[in-house]
Design a protein around this motif. Structure first.
Motif, short mmCIF file in Angstrom:
data_model
loop_
_atom_site.label_atom_id
_atom_site.label_comp_id
_atom_site.label_asym_id
_atom_site.label_seq_id
_atom_site.Cartn_x
_atom_site.Cartn_y
_atom_site.Cartn_z
N LEU A 118 3.86 0.29 9.89
CA LEU A 118 2.97 -0.59 9.13
C LEU A 118 3.77 -1.43 8.12
O LEU A 118 3.58 -2.64 8.01
CB LEU A 118 1.92 0.27 8.41
N GLY A 119 4.67 -0.75 7.39
CA GLY A 119 5.47 -1.46 6.39
C GLY A 119 6.28 -2.58 7.02
O GLY A 119 6.37 -3.69 6.48
N THR A 120 6.87 -2.29 8.18
CA THR A 120 7.68 -3.32 8.87
C THR A 120 6.80 -4.51 9.26
O THR A 120 7.21 -5.67 9.12
CB THR A 120 8.34 -2.72 10.14
N ALA A 121 5.58 -4.21 9.72
CA ALA A 121 4.68 -5.30 10.10
C ALA A 121 4.40 -6.18 8.88
O ALA A 121 4.39 -7.42 8.98
CB ALA A 121 3.38 -4.73 10.65
N PHE A 122 4.22 -5.57 7.71
CA PHE A 122 3.96 -6.37 6.50
C PHE A 122 5.16 -7.23 6.13
O PHE A 122 5.01 -8.35 5.64
CB PHE A 122 3.59 -5.47 5.31
#
Ligand code: ATP
Length: 215
Positions: A96-100
């Motif tokens: 999720l963090g990478t997507a952000f």
């Protein structure tokens, strides 16, 4: 934000980004005025609520004319601090963090993730979408040298509270919490909680229990 702007009710304030996004698109397409009925249809908020909301902004629609798009846009830009970029820290560079990090928030609003933290040695010292990733142990040190008020939390649930404690110590004032953890923070810190699994489950439940009318 000025005292005057602070008087906007919270429910109205929550709809501001929605209005802002729609009006920005209108302005880009060259439209100079918009009626509350058009707005209501586009943002799915009833037109009486829109008229009341807009009266707080000092924007009084004229019958047969509607609202001036540019006036509203400049008001929203100021109120939402769109005239300046808000730097953000991201904690937890997982899926999720990478997507952000890849998602360019500045497309629709002026927030920008400036740095990220993780514990994974394979990630520390690297960059994703030009955002440097630091070790979580350095969080207070790194935040001390920057003026960052906002953090996005995308770590596993068990890691969330100790990190929230560090964020509080580091002077963070707002946390967007994507973990299922209910965080305990000092009263001056605002936490907005987004649990994607709960939201999805709730959508499915509402679809079953309260089906929307067929068009
Ligand atoms: P991945 O596939 O990379 O594991 P994920 O989103 O499924 O992604 P999570 O277990 O939710 O993985 O962890 C999210 C990220 O948070 C990972 O990159 C992990 O290394 C990081 N992380 C775990 N504990 C901490 C911590 N205490 N401080 C900072 N980051 C942490």
């Amino acid at each position: 934000m000025s005292q005057e702007q602070l008087k906007i009710p919270q429910a109205t304030a929550k709809r501001l980004p929605l209005y802002y996004r729609f009006l920005k698109n209108l302005s880009v397409s060259g439209k100079q005025r918009v009626s509350s009925a058009e707005l209501a249809e586009a943002v799915k908020v009833d037109s009486a609520t829109i008229r009341r909301d807009f009266s707080y902004f000092g924007a009084l629609g004229k019958k047969g004319y509607g609202y001036n798009v540019n006036y509203l846009l400049s008001f929203f830009a100021k109120t939402l601090s769109q005239d300046e970029t808000t730097p953000v820290a991201l904690i937890g560079v997982g899926n999720l963090g990478t997507a952000f990090l890849h998602y360019n928030f500045t497309k629709n609003n002026n927030t920008m993730i400036q740095l990220a933290f993780d514990v994974d040695p394979n990630k520390i010292g690297t960059e994703i979408a030009d955002v440097p990733i630091y070790h979580i142990n350095d969080i207070k040190k790194e935040l001390a040298t920057r003026e960052i008020d906002v953090a996005i939390l995308t770590v596993p649930v068990g890691a969330a509270q100790p990190i929230a404690d560090d964020l509080a110590e580091a002077g963070i004032k707002g946390i967007l919490n994507f973990t299922p953890a209910r965080l305990t923070v000092p009263p001056h810190i605002r936490v907005h909680h987004i649990d994607l699994a709960v939201e999805l489950q709730s959508l499915v439940y509402f679809m079953k229990q309260y089906p929307v009318e067929q068009q």
